[in-house]
Design a protein around this motif. Structure first.
Motif, PDB file in Angstrom:
ATOM      1  N   ASN A  84       0.821  -1.211   0.000  1.00  0.00           N
ATOM      2  CA  ASN A  84       0.000   0.000   0.000  1.00  0.00           C
ATOM      3  C   ASN A  84       0.854   1.261   0.000  1.00  0.00           C
ATOM      4  OD1 ASN A  84      -2.529  -1.243  -0.099  1.00  0.00           O
ATOM      5  ND2 ASN A  84      -2.591  -1.542   2.103  1.00  0.00           N
ATOM      6  N   ASP A  85       1.993   1.240   0.692  1.00  0.00           N
ATOM      7  CA  ASP A  85       2.889   2.406   0.689  1.00  0.00           C
ATOM      8  C   ASP A  85       3.488   2.631  -0.698  1.00  0.00           C
ATOM      9  OD1 ASP A  85       2.409   2.939   3.339  1.00  0.00           O
ATOM     10  OD2 ASP A  85       4.250   1.981   4.075  1.00  0.00           O
ATOM     11  N   LYS A  88       0.588   3.948  -2.972  1.00  0.00           N
ATOM     12  CA  LYS A  88       0.257   5.348  -2.660  1.00  0.00           C
ATOM     13  C   LYS A  88       1.289   6.293  -3.237  1.00  0.00           C
ATOM     14  CE  LYS A  88      -0.249   4.889   1.808  1.00  0.00           C
ATOM     15  NZ  LYS A  88      -0.388   5.281   3.226  1.00  0.00           N
ATOM     16  N   ASN A  89       2.556   5.968  -3.063  1.00  0.00           N
ATOM     17  CA  ASN A  89       3.621   6.826  -3.568  1.00  0.00           C
ATOM     18  C   ASN A  89       3.534   6.981  -5.079  1.00  0.00           C
ATOM     19  OD1 ASN A  89       6.304   8.233  -3.197  1.00  0.00           O
ATOM     20  ND2 ASN A  89       6.930   6.581  -4.544  1.00  0.00           N
ATOM     21  N   TYR A  91       0.832   6.482  -7.046  1.00  0.00           N
ATOM     22  CA  TYR A  91      -0.385   7.167  -7.455  1.00  0.00           C
ATOM     23  C   TYR A  91      -0.328   8.663  -7.184  1.00  0.00           C
ATOM     24  CZ  TYR A  91      -3.112   3.063  -8.774  1.00  0.00           C
ATOM     25  OH  TYR A  91      -3.590   1.955  -9.423  1.00  0.00           O
ATOM     26  N   ILE A  92       0.323   9.050  -6.112  1.00  0.00           N
ATOM     27  CA  ILE A  92       0.422  10.469  -5.783  1.00  0.00           C
ATOM     28  C   ILE A  92       1.399  11.183  -6.714  1.00  0.00           C
ATOM     29  CG2 ILE A  92       1.234  12.098  -4.027  1.00  0.00           C
ATOM     30  CD1 ILE A  92       0.124  10.115  -1.923  1.00  0.00           C
ATOM     31  N   TYR A 124      -9.346  -1.723  -4.830  1.00  0.00           N
ATOM     32  CA  TYR A 124      -8.401  -1.016  -3.965  1.00  0.00           C
ATOM     33  C   TYR A 124      -8.957  -0.907  -2.550  1.00  0.00           C
ATOM     34  CZ  TYR A 124      -6.459   0.989  -8.311  1.00  0.00           C
ATOM     35  OH  TYR A 124      -5.916   1.183  -9.542  1.00  0.00           O
ATOM     36  N   GLU A 127      -8.345   3.939   1.312  1.00  0.00           N
ATOM     37  CA  GLU A 127      -7.376   5.034   1.283  1.00  0.00           C
ATOM     38  C   GLU A 127      -6.874   5.285  -0.131  1.00  0.00           C
ATOM     39  OE1 GLU A 127      -3.269   6.485   3.522  1.00  0.00           O
ATOM     40  OE2 GLU A 127      -3.801   4.351   3.513  1.00  0.00           O
ATOM     41  N   ILE A 128      -6.525   4.219  -0.840  1.00  0.00           N
ATOM     42  CA  ILE A 128      -6.058   4.372  -2.221  1.00  0.00           C
ATOM     43  C   ILE A 128      -7.176   4.928  -3.099  1.00  0.00           C
ATOM     44  CG2 ILE A 128      -5.232   3.145  -4.259  1.00  0.00           C
ATOM     45  CD1 ILE A 128      -3.136   3.275  -2.103  1.00  0.00           C
ATOM     46  N   ASN A 130      -9.621   6.887  -2.221  1.00  0.00           N
ATOM     47  CA  ASN A 130      -9.771   8.316  -1.925  1.00  0.00           C
ATOM     48  C   ASN A 130      -8.655   9.143  -2.542  1.00  0.00           C
ATOM     49  OD1 ASN A 130     -12.198   8.320  -0.463  1.00  0.00           O
ATOM     50  ND2 ASN A 130     -11.166   7.731   1.415  1.00  0.00           N
ATOM     51  N   ILE A 131      -7.425   8.610  -2.531  1.00  0.00           N
ATOM     52  CA  ILE A 131      -6.295   9.324  -3.139  1.00  0.00           C
ATOM     53  C   ILE A 131      -6.555   9.566  -4.622  1.00  0.00           C
ATOM     54  CG2 ILE A 131      -3.888   9.005  -3.894  1.00  0.00           C
ATOM     55  CD1 ILE A 131      -3.370   7.711  -1.134  1.00  0.00           C
ATOM     56  N   LYS A 135      -7.147  13.140  -6.379  1.00  0.00           N
ATOM     57  CA  LYS A 135      -6.148  13.563  -7.366  1.00  0.00           C
ATOM     58  C   LYS A 135      -6.789  13.955  -8.687  1.00  0.00           C
ATOM     59  CE  LYS A 135      -2.021  12.066  -9.864  1.00  0.00           C
ATOM     60  NZ  LYS A 135      -0.816  11.226  -9.836  1.00  0.00           N
TER      61      LYS A 135
END
Length: 226
Positions: A84-85, A88-89, A91-92, A124, A127-128, A130-131, A135
């Motif tokens: 997940n980390d 997230k990195n 996708y951001i 997903y 959290e992912i 929502n990101i 975005k």
């Protein structure tokens, strides 16, 4: 294609259907699984397209025979956080993550102006999800969304679609279209007894989607006409 006033809700998958992400999720999933299962090939995870990603990690970890159950639990939690980390990195920060088509917001809002609810569902975690929604400013053009993390049984079960229907006061599944780029999306929609559309903008070739018997196959979600 579909008669006017016959459809009240569209349930759209995210990656490959509404979002172009160039296989980021499955590349990261492969790298993560390979750290615990070195002999895995990239093609081995194709069968898991569309599934809850944590369930895929659990599948590989809990089927290992050389570690006990308590160790598996620890490894699963560590691996889940690592995956997940990484995701997230990417996708951001990755500029290649974008809408499947720049006019998708207008397309969705035109449908909404015709009293069709636009909803998203995904494998997903929340959290992912929502990101990605934040975005890409998707809140401006959708009515509701749900993650597989929020239901007891994820795809291919129909729980996510059923929950979205209930929250939006839609009671006839024939007034709903599920649209996605994987066979698991199509099976999910069929289990919910709604219309199903496969799109070729994602990970699954046409012959495979056709084998899942969707109502319709389109090149892209933007080709949908109601």
């Amino acid at each position: 294609m579909f008669a006017k006033n016959s459809i009240k809700m569209l349930v759209c998958d995210m990656a490959g259907t509404t979002i172009l992400e160039n296989n980021i999720v499955y590349d990261n999933l492969f790298k993560t699984i390979r750290s615990i299962e070195p002999n895995i090939d990239r093609i081995d995870i194709h069968k898991f397209y569309g599934f809850n990603k944590n369930e895929v990690l659990k599948y590989y970890i809990y089927n290992k025979k050389n570690i006990n159950f308590n160790e598996k639990e620890v490894i699963f939690n560590e691996t889940k956080h690592k995956f997940n980390d990484m995701l997230k990195n990417d996708y951001i920060n990755n500029p290649d993550v974008k809408l499947i088509h720049p006019n998708l917001p207008n397309f969705f809002n035109n449908l909404r102006n015709n009293n069709i609810k636009i909803t998203l569902n995904t494998g997903y975690n929340k959290e992912i999800q929502n990101i990605l929604i934040d975005k890409l400013n998707l809140l401006n053009c959708i009515d509701d969304y749900i993650s597989s993390e929020e239901v007891k049984y994820s795809r291919p079960y129909s729980n996510m679609i059923n929950t979205l229907m209930g929250r939006n006061n839609i009671f006839n599944p024939k007034e709903v279209i599920k649209i996605g780029d994987t066979c698991i999306d199509i099976i999910e929609g069929r289990n919910a007894k709604c219309h199903t559309i496969g799109v070729l903008s994602g990970s699954t070739p046409k012959y495979q989607l056709k084998g899942c018997n969707p109502t319709l196959i389109l090149n892209n979600i933007m080709d949908l006409r109601i």
